[in-house]
Design a protein around this motif. Structure first.
Motif, PDB file in Angstrom:
ATOM      1  N   SER A  88       8.276   0.446  21.818  1.00 55.78           N
ATOM      2  CA  SER A  88       8.972  -0.762  22.260  1.00 55.78           C
ATOM      3  C   SER A  88       8.301  -2.047  21.807  1.00 55.78           C
ATOM      4  CB  SER A  88       9.083  -0.763  23.797  1.00 55.78           C
ATOM      5  OG  SER A  88       7.793  -0.715  24.388  1.00 55.78           O
ATOM      6  N   GLY A  89       7.086  -1.975  21.245  1.00 59.12           N
ATOM      7  CA  GLY A  89       6.440  -3.163  20.719  1.00 59.12           C
ATOM      8  C   GLY A  89       5.527  -3.854  21.710  1.00 59.12           C
ATOM      9  N   LEU A  90       4.802  -4.830  21.237  1.00 59.37           N
ATOM     10  CA  LEU A  90       3.866  -5.560  22.078  1.00 59.37           C
ATOM     11  C   LEU A  90       4.574  -6.302  23.199  1.00 59.37           C
ATOM     12  CD1 LEU A  90       1.560  -7.046  19.291  1.00 59.37           C
ATOM     13  CD2 LEU A  90       1.175  -4.995  20.675  1.00 59.37           C
ATOM     14  N   ASN A  91       5.835  -6.666  22.957  1.00 57.65           N
ATOM     15  CA  ASN A  91       6.596  -7.409  23.963  1.00 57.65           C
ATOM     16  C   ASN A  91       7.677  -6.556  24.625  1.00 57.65           C
ATOM     17  OD1 ASN A  91       5.634 -10.363  23.605  1.00 57.65           O
ATOM     18  ND2 ASN A  91       5.945  -9.633  21.521  1.00 57.65           N
ATOM     19  N   GLU A  92       7.647  -5.248  24.346  1.00 49.01           N
ATOM     20  CA  GLU A  92       8.560  -4.285  24.974  1.00 49.01           C
ATOM     21  C   GLU A  92      10.029  -4.633  24.730  1.00 49.01           C
ATOM     22  OE1 GLU A  92       7.514  -3.901  29.060  1.00 49.01           O
ATOM     23  OE2 GLU A  92       5.545  -3.046  28.639  1.00 49.01           O
ATOM     24  N   LEU A  93      10.301  -5.166  23.529  1.00 48.19           N
ATOM     25  CA  LEU A  93      11.675  -5.525  23.180  1.00 48.19           C
ATOM     26  C   LEU A  93      12.208  -4.712  22.009  1.00 48.19           C
ATOM     27  CD1 LEU A  93      11.513  -9.424  23.534  1.00 48.19           C
ATOM     28  CD2 LEU A  93      12.659  -7.802  25.047  1.00 48.19           C
ATOM     29  N   GLY A  94      11.384  -3.848  21.433  1.00 48.99           N
ATOM     30  CA  GLY A  94      11.844  -3.005  20.341  1.00 48.99           C
ATOM     31  C   GLY A  94      11.839  -3.714  18.997  1.00 48.99           C
ATOM     32  N   GLY A  95      12.536  -3.097  18.038  1.00 44.53           N
ATOM     33  CA  GLY A  95      12.617  -3.653  16.698  1.00 44.53           C
ATOM     34  C   GLY A  95      11.387  -3.414  15.848  1.00 44.53           C
ATOM     35  N   VAL A  96      10.416  -2.642  16.327  1.00 43.12           N
ATOM     36  CA  VAL A  96       9.168  -2.456  15.591  1.00 43.12           C
ATOM     37  C   VAL A  96       9.422  -1.622  14.337  1.00 43.12           C
ATOM     38  CG1 VAL A  96       6.830  -1.532  15.678  1.00 43.12           C
ATOM     39  CG2 VAL A  96       7.830  -2.616  17.702  1.00 43.12           C
ATOM     40  N   THR A  97       9.056  -2.164  13.198  1.00 39.99           N
ATOM     41  CA  THR A  97       9.286  -1.494  11.924  1.00 39.99           C
ATOM     42  C   THR A  97       8.093  -1.693  11.003  1.00 39.99           C
ATOM     43  OG1 THR A  97      11.673  -1.897  12.104  1.00 39.99           O
ATOM     44  CG2 THR A  97      10.841  -1.310   9.932  1.00 39.99           C
ATOM     45  N   LEU A  98       7.664  -0.619  10.370  1.00 40.16           N
ATOM     46  CA  LEU A  98       6.704  -0.677   9.282  1.00 40.16           C
ATOM     47  C   LEU A  98       7.468  -0.479   7.983  1.00 40.16           C
ATOM     48  CD1 LEU A  98       3.812   1.549  10.704  1.00 40.16           C
ATOM     49  CD2 LEU A  98       4.008  -0.941  10.785  1.00 40.16           C
ATOM     50  N   PHE A  99       7.061  -1.157   6.918  1.00 40.48           N
ATOM     51  CA  PHE A  99       7.796  -1.033   5.668  1.00 40.48           C
ATOM     52  C   PHE A  99       6.879  -1.229   4.474  1.00 40.48           C
ATOM     53  CE2 PHE A  99       7.950  -5.441   6.984  1.00 40.48           C
ATOM     54  CZ  PHE A  99       7.801  -6.172   5.816  1.00 40.48           C
ATOM     55  N   GLY A 100       7.339  -0.730   3.341  1.00 39.36           N
ATOM     56  CA  GLY A 100       6.618  -0.893   2.086  1.00 39.36           C
ATOM     57  C   GLY A 100       7.589  -1.253   0.977  1.00 39.36           C
ATOM     58  N   VAL A 101       7.135  -2.074   0.032  1.00 41.81           N
ATOM     59  CA  VAL A 101       7.971  -2.560  -1.056  1.00 41.81           C
ATOM     60  C   VAL A 101       7.179  -2.476  -2.354  1.00 41.81           C
ATOM     61  CG1 VAL A 101       9.093  -4.585  -2.060  1.00 41.81           C
ATOM     62  CG2 VAL A 101       9.359  -4.101   0.370  1.00 41.81           C
ATOM     63  N   TYR A 102       7.799  -1.935  -3.390  1.00 42.52           N
ATOM     64  CA  TYR A 102       7.190  -1.919  -4.727  1.00 42.52           C
ATOM     65  C   TYR A 102       8.184  -2.510  -5.723  1.00 42.52           C
ATOM     66  CZ  TYR A 102       5.429  -0.264  -9.211  1.00 42.52           C
ATOM     67  OH  TYR A 102       4.987  -0.199 -10.515  1.00 42.52           O
ATOM     68  N   ARG A 103       7.717  -3.475  -6.503  1.00 41.78           N
ATOM     69  CA  ARG A 103       8.552  -4.086  -7.545  1.00 41.78           C
ATOM     70  C   ARG A 103       7.801  -4.049  -8.876  1.00 41.78           C
ATOM     71  NH1 ARG A 103       9.876  -9.895  -5.221  1.00 41.78           N
ATOM     72  NH2 ARG A 103       7.889  -9.567  -4.161  1.00 41.78           N
ATOM     73  N   SER A 104       8.514  -3.766  -9.948  1.00 38.41           N
ATOM     74  CA  SER A 104       7.908  -3.719 -11.274  1.00 38.41           C
ATOM     75  C   SER A 104       8.869  -4.316 -12.290  1.00 38.41           C
ATOM     76  CB  SER A 104       7.576  -2.267 -11.655  1.00 38.41           C
ATOM     77  OG  SER A 104       7.054  -2.196 -12.971  1.00 38.41           O
ATOM     78  N   VAL A 105       8.350  -5.202 -13.129  1.00 37.53           N
ATOM     79  CA  VAL A 105       9.148  -5.827 -14.182  1.00 37.53           C
ATOM     80  C   VAL A 105       8.564  -5.448 -15.535  1.00 37.53           C
ATOM     81  CG1 VAL A 105       9.841  -8.011 -15.242  1.00 37.53           C
ATOM     82  CG2 VAL A 105       9.918  -7.759 -12.770  1.00 37.53           C
ATOM     83  N   ASN A 106       9.394  -4.877 -16.376  1.00 35.71           N
ATOM     84  CA  ASN A 106       9.008  -4.555 -17.752  1.00 35.71           C
ATOM     85  C   ASN A 106       9.666  -5.580 -18.671  1.00 35.71           C
ATOM     86  OD1 ASN A 106       8.931  -3.413 -20.420  1.00 35.71           O
ATOM     87  ND2 ASN A 106       8.443  -1.440 -19.493  1.00 35.71           N
ATOM     88  N   LEU A 107       8.859  -6.313 -19.416  1.00 40.90           N
ATOM     89  CA  LEU A 107       9.373  -7.398 -20.253  1.00 40.90           C
ATOM     90  C   LEU A 107       9.818  -6.945 -21.630  1.00 40.90           C
ATOM     91  CD1 LEU A 107       6.804 -10.195 -19.314  1.00 40.90           C
ATOM     92  CD2 LEU A 107       9.062  -9.738 -18.340  1.00 40.90           C
ATOM     93  N   GLY A 108       9.852  -5.654 -21.875  1.00 42.33           N
ATOM     94  CA  GLY A 108      10.348  -5.150 -23.147  1.00 42.33           C
ATOM     95  C   GLY A 108       9.272  -5.099 -24.217  1.00 42.33           C
ATOM     96  N   LYS A 109       9.687  -4.824 -25.443  1.00 38.83           N
ATOM     97  CA  LYS A 109       8.774  -4.641 -26.566  1.00 38.83           C
ATOM     98  C   LYS A 109       8.775  -5.857 -27.494  1.00 38.83           C
ATOM     99  CE  LYS A 109       7.572  -0.275 -25.756  1.00 38.83           C
ATOM    100  NZ  LYS A 109       6.182   0.185 -25.590  1.00 38.83           N
ATOM    101  N   ILE A 110       7.620  -6.079 -28.135  1.00 36.33           N
ATOM    102  CA  ILE A 110       7.502  -7.090 -29.192  1.00 36.33           C
ATOM    103  C   ILE A 110       6.719  -6.481 -30.346  1.00 36.33           C
ATOM    104  CG2 ILE A 110       7.587  -9.065 -27.624  1.00 36.33           C
ATOM    105  CD1 ILE A 110       4.551  -9.278 -27.888  1.00 36.33           C
ATOM    106  N   ASP A 111       6.899  -7.032 -31.537  1.00 35.84           N
ATOM    107  CA  ASP A 111       6.157  -6.584 -32.706  1.00 35.84           C
ATOM    108  C   ASP A 111       4.845  -7.346 -32.797  1.00 35.84           C
ATOM    109  OD1 ASP A 111       8.177  -4.815 -33.462  1.00 35.84           O
ATOM    110  OD2 ASP A 111       9.270  -6.402 -34.521  1.00 35.84           O
ATOM    111  N   ALA A 112       3.744  -6.619 -32.956  1.00 34.42           N
ATOM    112  CA  ALA A 112       2.420  -7.240 -33.035  1.00 34.42           C
ATOM    113  C   ALA A 112       1.728  -6.826 -34.322  1.00 34.42           C
ATOM    114  CB  ALA A 112       1.569  -6.834 -31.834  1.00 34.42           C
ATOM    115  N   ASN A 113       1.055  -7.782 -34.938  1.00 33.13           N
ATOM    116  CA  ASN A 113       0.269  -7.521 -36.144  1.00 33.13           C
ATOM    117  C   ASN A 113      -1.208  -7.463 -35.792  1.00 33.13           C
ATOM    118  OD1 ASN A 113       2.562  -7.550 -37.816  1.00 33.13           O
ATOM    119  ND2 ASN A 113       2.461  -9.783 -38.029  1.00 33.13           N
TER     120      ASN A 113
END
Length: 344
Positions: free
Chosen positions: A112-137
Motif C-alpha cells: 500500500s506504500g508509505l502513505n497507505e494509498l497504493g500505486g507503488v510501482t517499480l520500473f526500468g527503462v532502456y533506450r538505445s539509438v543507433n546513428l547508422g553507418k558512415i565511411d571512414a578512411n
C-alpha cells in the motif's frame, strides 16, 4: 479547517517535494536561459527523442497522459496508473538510417506504500539509438591511406530505474476528488562516437501527477545530471521541463474522447504540443496531434492508433517532420497480473 497529524505530515512532505522540484527546475532554467558559454551546445540529445508511441501519436503529449512501462520518460509519477505489470518493446525509424529501440518494464507491488494509498510501482527503462553507418578512411602515419571501412557513426543508450506511488488524496477542490502522486527515475547515460570515443553521465527524472475527476495535471523534469564528457571535454545533458493537462470525455458507453496538452521547455525554447485520442470500446484507439515547434523541421502533425488485445497491446505512431522524412514508430506490449492496490 483542521487536519490530522498524518495529513499535516503528508502536506509537509509534499511541500518539501515541490520545493525540491521547483528548485531543481529553477536551476537549469536560470543556467540555460542566461548562460553565455557553450550556447546551444548539449550532449545526449537522443534523450529528447519521443519514445512513448501512444504519446507520439497524440502530438508528443505525455506529462499528464503517460502510463505503463514507458511513462518514466515523460513523467515518472505516471507509473502509479500501472494496474498491471507490463513489458513493452518498440522499434522506431528515425531520420536517414538511424533507429531508436526501447524496452520498458513496470512492476506494481502488492504494497500500500508509505502513505497507505497504493500505486507503488517499480520500473526500468532502456533506450538505445543507433546513428547508422558512415565511411571512414584510416590513414598511415605518413598520411597515406591505409584502409577504407564502414563504421557505426554513433551509439547512444540510457538505462533507468525508478519508483512511484500515490502520495495524498484530496476530497474536494476545483476539479473534484483527486489523488496526488510522485515519481523519480535515476538513469545512466552512455555515448560512443565512431566506435572510438566514449562518454558517460548520470541523470534523474522527477515528476508529479494529480488525477482528478475531470482532468489530470502533470509536471515533470528530465535529464538533470552530470556533463557527458568525451575525454576532458564535457557538455550538459538537455534538461527538459514539461507541464501538461489531459481531460477525458465520455460520449457514450462505447465512445470516449481524451484530449491532452503539454507545454515543453527544452533547448532554451518553449514548445506547445496537443493531441486527442478517440476510444472505440476498450479495443481500438485512434489518435492525432500536432507539435507546434518554432523550428519547422521538428513541427507538424502526428497520427496513430492502438489495439488492446487483452494481455497484448499494440501501438503505432506516424510523425511528419516538415521537409525531412517521416518517422514510423511501433510498440508491442504484454500485461501480466492485476494488482489490487492500484486505484486512482
Amino acid at each position: 479547517m483542521r487536519f490530522s497529524g498524518l495529513a499535516v505530515k503528508r502536506l509537509s512532505i509534499l511541500r518539501n517535494f515541490f520545493c525540491l522540484l521547483i528548485g531543481l527546475t529553477a536551476c537549469p532554467l536560470h543556467r540555460f536561459l542566461w548562460a553565455t558559454e557553450t550556447a546551444g551546445t548539449y550532449a545526449g540529445t537522443f534523450l529528447l527523442i519521443p519514445s512513448g508511441v501512444r504519446s507520439m501519436g497524440m502530438g508528443d503529449t505525455g506529462a499528464a497522459l503517460a502510463y505503463g512501462s514507458n511513462a518514466g520518460v515523460y513523467n515518472p509519477a505516471g507509473l502509479v496508473r500501472s494496474n498491471y505489470a507490463d513489458i513493452s518493446f518498440s522499434q522506431q525509424t528515425l531520420l536517414e538510417d538511424a533507429s531508436l529501440s526501447f524496452l520498458g518494464y513496470a512492476q506494481p507491488l502488492d504494497y500500500s506504500g508509505l502513505n497507505e494509498l497504493g500505486g507503488v510501482t517499480l520500473f526500468g527503462v532502456y533506450r538505445s539509438v543507433n546513428l547508422g553507418k558512415i565511411d571512414a578512411n584510416i590513414l598511415n602515419p605518413d598520411g597515406s591511406l591505409s584502409q577504407a571501412k564502414s563504421v557505426t557513426a554513433g551509439q547512444d543508450s540510457s538505462i533507468g530505474i525508478g519508483y512511484a506511488e500515490h502520495f495524498m488524496r484530496s476530497n474536494q477542490g476545483p476539479f473534484g476528488e483527486g489523488m496526488h502522486s510522485i515519481g523519480v527515475m535515476a538513469q545512466s547515460v552512455q555515448s560512443k562516437l565512431v566506435e572510438s570515443y566514449a562518454a558517460g553521465a548520470v541523470a534523474v527524472n522527477v515528476g508529479y501527477l494529480g488525477s482528478f475527476e475531470r482532468l489530470s495535471v502533470g509536471l515533470s523534469m528530465a535529464n538533470l545530471g552530470t556533463k557527458l564528457k568525451y575525454g576532458e571535454v564535457g557538455d550538459p545533458l538537455p534538461v527538459s521541463l514539461r507541464a501538461g493537462l489531459s481531460a477525458p470525455y465520455r460520449v457514450s458507453d462505447f465512445f470516449r474522447v481524451l484530449a491532452a496538452y503539454d507545454l515543453v521547455y527544452e533547448e532554451r525554447s518553449a514548445h506547445h504540443r496537443a493531441g486527442v485520442e478517440a476510444g472505440l470500446g476498450q479495443v481500438c484507439f485512434l489518435r492525432g496531434g500536432w507539435r507546434f515547434e518554432q523550428e519547422s523541421y521538428r513541427g507538424g502533425p502526428t497520427f496513430g492508433f492502438g489495439l488492446n488485445l487483452g494481455r497484448f497491446f499494440v501501438d503505432y505512431a506516424f510523425g511528419q517532420y516538415g521537409d525531412l522524412q517521416t518517422t514510423h514508430r511501433f510498440l508491442l506490449g504484454f500485461r501480466f497480473s492485476h494488482h489490487p492496490f492500484h486505484f486512482h
